[in-house]
Enzyme design. Structure first.
Site, PDB file in Angstrom:
ATOM      1  N   GLY A 123       0.827  -1.215   0.000  1.00 14.26           N
ATOM      2  CA  GLY A 123       0.000   0.000   0.000  1.00 14.26           C
ATOM      3  C   GLY A 123       0.849   1.247   0.000  1.00 14.26           C
ATOM      4  O   GLY A 123       2.045   1.201  -0.287  1.00 14.26           O
ATOM      5  N   ASN A 124       0.241   2.373   0.282  1.00 12.36           N
ATOM      6  CA  ASN A 124       0.993   3.626   0.406  1.00 12.36           C
ATOM      7  C   ASN A 124       0.326   4.519   1.435  1.00 12.36           C
ATOM      8  O   ASN A 124      -0.729   4.180   1.974  1.00 12.36           O
ATOM      9  CB  ASN A 124       1.142   4.307  -0.965  1.00 12.36           C
ATOM     10  N   ARG A 125       0.926   5.673   1.697  1.00 14.51           N
ATOM     11  CA  ARG A 125       0.493   6.509   2.814  1.00 14.51           C
ATOM     12  C   ARG A 125      -0.648   7.472   2.504  1.00 14.51           C
ATOM     13  O   ARG A 125      -0.994   8.300   3.334  1.00 14.51           O
ATOM     14  CB  ARG A 125       1.672   7.355   3.313  1.00 14.51           C
TER      15      ARG A 125
END
Ligand code: CTP
Length: 403
Positions: free
Chosen positions: A208-210
């Protein structure tokens, strides 16, 4: 000017109710029809007789007419109105509105209304500042209700501060604008992406990412406020969106986002790709949780489809396409390349080097790069303000002014 316009005014228990007779006079003079709803407590502050005389309609407080046993339909009232104003709005009724309580005619009608709802709070300054009131205001705004902010001044308590109901002349101006003004994106369809994507590895883990989704959600809200019918394709995010003009489609992976977008893109007048889409996804997703003792030292990846670039190849002259770029170095140069490669009309550049910009914060500092080479630096603003600025830039692209 307001002939044929139908306005519901809900009055709640606050001394500022004394200002509403003036507002009714302004509206009636312009030809509007006004129906007053009151809570029981409000009748202590201004008499129903004054209000019914000015509005030329019986004032409604109860579901039931105790005299003849008839009842007032909140659904009919809600559908009748072109606009519903709740003013003055007390802290108590505000809290009930925020949580969907429907224990009187006014509150029940709010739940049935399909028209724009405006609310003008009036209360003592400490009540107004209280976190519960501020949370309730945020909740009402998230429903798409429009706040007419109280002003600073002397309060009935003798204290000085924010909490005074806005003057009736100014409330009248807000209502007039709302009833007569055509919104710039009325009749337009917008497609917005927001949030991260999650690419599963097994039933438990993902890549995923932030991204929090805040920026894209604010853009969806800003365009909806400008009149667009919005489809928001939202990756996993804690943000709840409940605006009447926004349809939220929840997705998880880049592939889900690609499919949801490509279905809607041909009909979309405005497309803003604010999501942080994964560039790679796992070639294999294990059906079972991968155990620690499995010799797993690498995860094999394959590229995802670049949704924005695909749209860029299909876009017509009438469609406006907006992309985002998050860069850490050679920002403008990289962003301009992205704009050209993906054939966007506008590219919003975030630099992670700027303080207050990027993931999880409420502010953002962006540069707007246009396809015609123009570039505008926007100073640090709240994400809500940045969203409005982006909305106005899209409006300018759709309606170019000859210079
Ligand atoms: N985007 C997209 N589909 C992808 C990847 C990105 O639609 N598979 C969109 C994003 O929503 C954003 C824009 O492309 O509007 C730029 O994304 P970014 O990640 O900054 O650029 P990339 O093209 O992925 O390039 P790089 O990661 O190398 O900077």
């Amino acid at each position: 000017m307001l002939a044929g316009k139908k306005i519901l005014i809900g009055i709640t228990g606050s001394i500022a109710a004394y200002k509403i007779p003036f507002l009714i006079r302004f509206l009636k003079k312009q030809g509007a029809e006004v129906q007053i709803l009151m809570t029981d407590f409000a009748t202590e502050f201004v008499t129903p007789l004054t209000l019914s005389t000015l509005s030329e309609k019986p004032v409604l407080t109860d579901f039931f007419d105790k005299g003849d046993g008839s009842w007032t339909s909140h659904v009919d009232l809600g559908l009748w109105a072109d606009l519903f104003l709740v003013a003055p709005l007390s802290a108590n009724t505000m809290a009930k509105m925020a949580s969907g309580i429907a224990d009187n005619l006014l509150l029940t009608t709010i739940l049935s209304a399909r028209c724009p709802i405006y609310f003008a709070p009036a209360m003592d300054l400490d009540m107004y500042k209280h976190p519960s009131t501020q949370n309730n205001i945020a909740t009402l705004k998230s429903f798409g209700y429009k706040l007419i902010e109280p002003v600073e001044g002397e309060l009935a308590s003798g204290l000085h501060g924010f909490g005074r109901l806005e003057e009736p002349e100014l409330i009248f101006e807000v209502l007039k604008k709302a009833l007569l003004g055509k919104k710039p994106f009325e009749g337009k369809k917008a497609l917005i992406t927001a949030g991260p994507t999650q690419e599963p590895i097994d039933p438990v883990r993902y890549i995923g990412n932030r991204s929090s989704g805040k920026m894209g959600v604010e853009i969806a809200l800003a365009l909806a406020e400008m009149g667009a019918d919005v489809d928001l394709i939202l990756g996993p995010s804690a943000i709840k969106v409940t605006h009447p003009k926004i349809d939220v489609v929840h997705i998880e992976t880049a592939d889900d986002m690609h499919q949801a977008c490509m279905q809607r893109f041909p009909d979309s007048d405005i497309t803003v790709m604010a999501a942080a889409v994964a560039d790679y996804t796992s070639t294999q997703v294990s059906k079972q949780k991968i155990k620690k003792d499995t010799e797993l030292s690498t995860i094999s990846l394959k590229p995802t489809v670049d949704i924005l670039a695909t749209m860029g190849t299909q876009k017509t002259e009438q469609q406006v396409l907006v992309g985002f770029a998050l860069e850490t170095d050679n920002e403008v140069e990289n962003a301009r390349k992205k704009l050209e490669k993906k054939n966007t009309d506008l590219l919003v550049l975030n630099s992670l080097r700027d303080e207050g910009a990027g993931f999880g914060v409420d502010t953002n500092k962006v540069s707007l790069l246009y396809a015609n080479g123009k570039q505008i630096e926007i100073p640090l603003q709240s994400k809500q303000e940045v969203a409005v600025t982006i909305g106005k830039s899209i409006e300018a692209i759709l309606n170019p002014v000859d210079s």
